[in-house]
Design an enzyme around this catalytic site. Structure first.
Site, PDB file in Angstrom:
ATOM      1  N   HIS A   1      49.329 100.133 -20.197  1.00 34.99           N
ATOM      2  CA  HIS A   1      50.722  99.726 -20.382  1.00 34.99           C
ATOM      3  C   HIS A   1      50.838  98.240 -20.044  1.00 34.99           C
ATOM      4  CE1 HIS A   1      51.383  99.778 -16.063  1.00 34.99           C
ATOM      5  NE2 HIS A   1      51.113 101.065 -15.968  1.00 34.99           N
TER       6      HIS A   1
ATOM      7  N   HIS B   1      49.255  96.714 -16.790  1.00 34.00           N
ATOM      8  CA  HIS B   1      47.816  96.408 -16.841  1.00 34.00           C
ATOM      9  C   HIS B   1      47.589  95.116 -17.632  1.00 34.00           C
ATOM     10  CE1 HIS B   1      47.885 101.015 -16.845  1.00 34.00           C
ATOM     11  NE2 HIS B   1      47.493 100.678 -15.638  1.00 34.00           N
TER      12      HIS B   1
ATOM     13  N   CYS C   1      46.593 110.635  -1.457  1.00 44.02           N
ATOM     14  CA  CYS C   1      47.372 110.578  -2.706  1.00 44.02           C
ATOM     15  C   CYS C   1      46.399 110.418  -3.860  1.00 44.02           C
ATOM     16  CB  CYS C   1      48.361 109.412  -2.686  1.00 44.02           C
ATOM     17  SG  CYS C   1      49.092 109.141  -4.319  1.00 44.02           S
TER      18      CYS C   1
ATOM     19  N   CYS D   1      47.064 107.279  -6.071  1.00 36.23           N
ATOM     20  CA  CYS D   1      46.487 106.031  -5.530  1.00 36.23           C
ATOM     21  C   CYS D   1      44.993 106.189  -5.273  1.00 36.23           C
ATOM     22  CB  CYS D   1      47.113 105.667  -4.184  1.00 36.23           C
ATOM     23  SG  CYS D   1      48.866 105.353  -4.188  1.00 36.23           S
TER      24      CYS D   1
ATOM     25  N   CYS E   1      54.038 110.159  -1.502  1.00 33.11           N
ATOM     26  CA  CYS E   1      53.464 108.818  -1.586  1.00 33.11           C
ATOM     27  C   CYS E   1      54.594 107.884  -2.034  1.00 33.11           C
ATOM     28  CB  CYS E   1      52.335 108.796  -2.607  1.00 33.11           C
ATOM     29  SG  CYS E   1      51.960 107.131  -3.189  1.00 33.11           S
TER      30      CYS E   1
ATOM     31  N   HIS F   1      53.957 106.607  -5.798  1.00 29.30           N
ATOM     32  CA  HIS F   1      54.036 107.555  -6.910  1.00 29.30           C
ATOM     33  C   HIS F   1      55.203 108.535  -6.794  1.00 29.30           C
ATOM     34  CE1 HIS F   1      49.932 106.025  -7.349  1.00 29.30           C
ATOM     35  NE2 HIS F   1      50.153 106.214  -8.626  1.00 29.30           N
TER      36      HIS F   1
ATOM     37  N   LYS G   1      58.202 100.176  -9.604  1.00 27.44           N
ATOM     38  CA  LYS G   1      56.974  99.790 -10.297  1.00 27.44           C
ATOM     39  C   LYS G   1      56.865 100.581 -11.592  1.00 27.44           C
ATOM     40  CE  LYS G   1      51.959  99.811  -9.788  1.00 27.44           C
ATOM     41  NZ  LYS G   1      51.079 100.963  -9.842  1.00 27.44           N
TER      42      LYS G   1
ATOM     43  N   LYS H   1      52.961 104.801 -15.981  1.00 26.45           N
ATOM     44  CA  LYS H   1      52.905 105.888 -16.956  1.00 26.45           C
ATOM     45  C   LYS H   1      53.307 107.200 -16.308  1.00 26.45           C
ATOM     46  CE  LYS H   1      51.810 104.989 -21.252  1.00 26.45           C
ATOM     47  NZ  LYS H   1      50.520 104.693 -21.846  1.00 26.45           N
TER      48      LYS H   1
END
Ligand code: MSP
Length: 523
Positions: free
Chosen positions: A21, A24, A130, A133, A151, A154, A307, A310
């Site tokens: 995405h 990145h 997690c 991560c 987490c 996430h 953040k 995806k």
């Protein structure tokens, strides 16, 4: 192979649980721009990117898709990741995959040597993990919602791990690391990132579990093949395995290592700063190897204040943006709009506004006006070399400002100073009104001088913007005829840009294609 130390830059290696995405792409484009800039400074450069293919996150996605992890990663790397970098015009020198034997073999050798030198011992790990991560969490890292521990990155429940594992004596490196960051403030940037790392270290660090025994998608621990290497321990080593870690200095791998190591810049998002600024240099110190010169942590692209990712279904594919704005506007926009090191939100409105005012109007129109006027008033041939003292000195100041900003990873500052010069040139054209001068043949000399100075300014702009927008600058370069008279644009040196009068009289100019077409607002 040259024996000069290369400027060695890496991006994180990305998990291949999904397609890339724009988060990145943000890191990789920044790396590409910086390495292209250093190449144009005449330096040897080595630019590495790649994929992180082991661990539970990738394994579970493969399981969900009912294919083997190897088939899954092969498919994603070939069909999604590599084509994505190609379409964004990323000029990496190498691409490492952690499932390649060149990586797995060197990881095993490295691990064995740390075991032999007493840095690894057997222990038991019990605590939260997690999978998003791929990180062992501290209870204080977690947030709580509806009685569940989540987490914070996430927003997903953590899992409890209880295993006999192998441990790395990370705690032994707290003092050496603190000294390292005190002595080398540049080694972790920006300053906010360094402060975070220093206070984390000052809080004390436990030893790290570096193996897992409850699944098998990883590199086997060489002396205990019931365990696989913890995915981060495996992944961090890519930066060194890709350039020949541990190879005989007389072999090609060893020579590459001498040429590149230590890395000059590890570019990372701030989410993975601790891995890079604590665990990674400690691993290198344990092995008696030089630590990287700089870890630079940039901010996040946010969607709705969080953040973009995806897994939260907020990921935007790079093609969603490039289909509309083109590749070069994509490469330009994020580095221009967001200070590198700070979080930033993506907005279609802001991107459209900058596209139109900065790229289409300021830059694209300048190029098309100039080439059209040279065709019309000078038969398509660059007139005699002329000089404008004020433009010349503005260019000199631009180059030195842009060079120091880019080398300090202040992409926004670097691009701004170049675009300021572009505005200055537009002002010069507006003030001198060549279209009016053209009305009276008595003004021909003055007209030609204005056109030469404008063309020469565009020559400089093409070179300075080439690392950011290589496709567009190549088109401009060719339309100025400079590829014939001055050689390839990529060979033009930053240090030489401000020398006035390089575009030779007599270069054949062709009208540029529209560099930044009007946006289709119906979409
Ligand atoms: N595989 C690990 C990295 C191992 S490096 C030895 C990993 N992979 S990842 O696929 O999750 O990608 C992480 C990197 O992607 C981040 O550090 C950052 O560079 C980039 N980004 C991912 N999402 C991002 C945003 N929303 N915004 C900006 N960058 C982001 O972690």
């Amino acid at each position: 192979m040259s024996t000069d130390k290369a400027f060695y830059l890496t991006t994180p290696i990305y998990y291949v649980n999904d397609a890339p995405h724009i988060g990145h792409a943000y890191t990789t484009v920044a790396g590409d721009v910086l390495t292209r800039w250093h190449r144009q400074r005449g330096e040897e450069v080595w630019f590495l990117t790649g994929t992180d293919e082991h661990g539970q996150k990738v394994m579970r996605t493969a399981n969900l898709n009912k294919v083997s992890p190897q088939d899954w990663v092969d498919r994603l790397v070939e069909n999604a990741w590599k084509p994505n970098w190609k379409s964004l015009n990323i000029a990496n020198d190498d691409f490492i995959r952690t499932t390649e034997p060149r990586h797995t073999e060197r990881v095993q050798k490295f691990l064995q040597s740390l075991k032999d030198s007493g840095h690894i011992y057997a222990g038991k790990y019990e605590g939260p993990y997690c999978v998003g991560c791929e990180e062992f969490k501290l209870p204080g890292d977690l947030i709580e919602a509806n009685g569940e521990k989540l987490c914070p990155i996430h927003s997903k429940p953590i899992e409890l791990v209880n295993e006999n594992n192998w441990f790395f004596r990370l705690s032994a490196f707290v003092e050496p690391l603190l000294k390292h960051y005190k002595d080398n403030p540049d080694a972790c940037q920006p300053e906010s990132a360094r402060n975070e790392v220093v206070s984390f270290l000052e809080g004390g660090v436990s030893d790290l579990s570096i193996s897992r025994s409850t699944f098998d998608w990883g590199i086997p621990v060489p002396w205990d093949t019931d365990q696989v290497v913890y995915v981060w321990f495996d992944a961090l080593l890519n930066y060194a395995t890709a350039v020949g870690l541990g190879d005989d200095p007389k072999s090609p791998g060893g020579a590459k290592f001498t040429q590149t190591w230590p890395a000059d810049v590890h570019l990372v998002g701030k989410d993975i700063l601790r891995f890079h600024a604590v665990i990674w240099p400690a691993m290198l110190m344990a092995a008696g190897l030089a630590v990287p010169k700089k870890v630079f942590a940039h901010g996040w692209l946010l969607v709705g204040g969080e953040k973009m990712s995806k897994s939260k279904l907020t990921g935007i594919a790079p093609s969603d943006i490039t289909d509309h704005f083109g590749v070069d506007a994509f490469r330009y926009y994020f580095l221009r709009a967001i200070p590198f090191g700070t979080d930033g939100s993506f907005s279609w409105e802001d991107m459209s506004a900058r596209y139109t005012s900065e790229l289409a109007n300021d830059f694209g129109n300048l190029a098309s006006r100039l080439t059209a006027m040279v065709e019309k008033y000078c038969d398509g041939v660059i007139p005699a070399v002329a000089k404008d003292a004020s433009l010349e000195s503005a260019l000199g100041a631009t180059v030195s400002k842009a060079d120091s900003a880019m080398c300090a990873l202040d992409f926004q500052g670097g691009i701004n100073s170049i675009m300021e010069f572009c505005k200055r040139v537009n002002g010069y054209v507006t003030e001198n009104e060549p279209w009016k001068l053209a009305k009276d043949s008595a003004n021909q000399l003055q007209l030609e001088q204005v056109l030469y100075n404008t063309a020469e300014s565009l020559r400089a702009l093409a070179v300075l913007l080439n690392p950011v927008m290589p496709g567009t600058c190549e088109i401009l370069w060719e339309s100025l005829g400079a590829n014939v008279t001055m050689g390839p644009i990529s060979k033009q040196k930053v240090s030489d840009v401000s020398r006035w009068g390089q575009l030779p009289a007599g270069s054949n100019v062709t009208k540029t294609a529209v560099l930044f077409p009007r946006l289709d607002v119906s979409e």
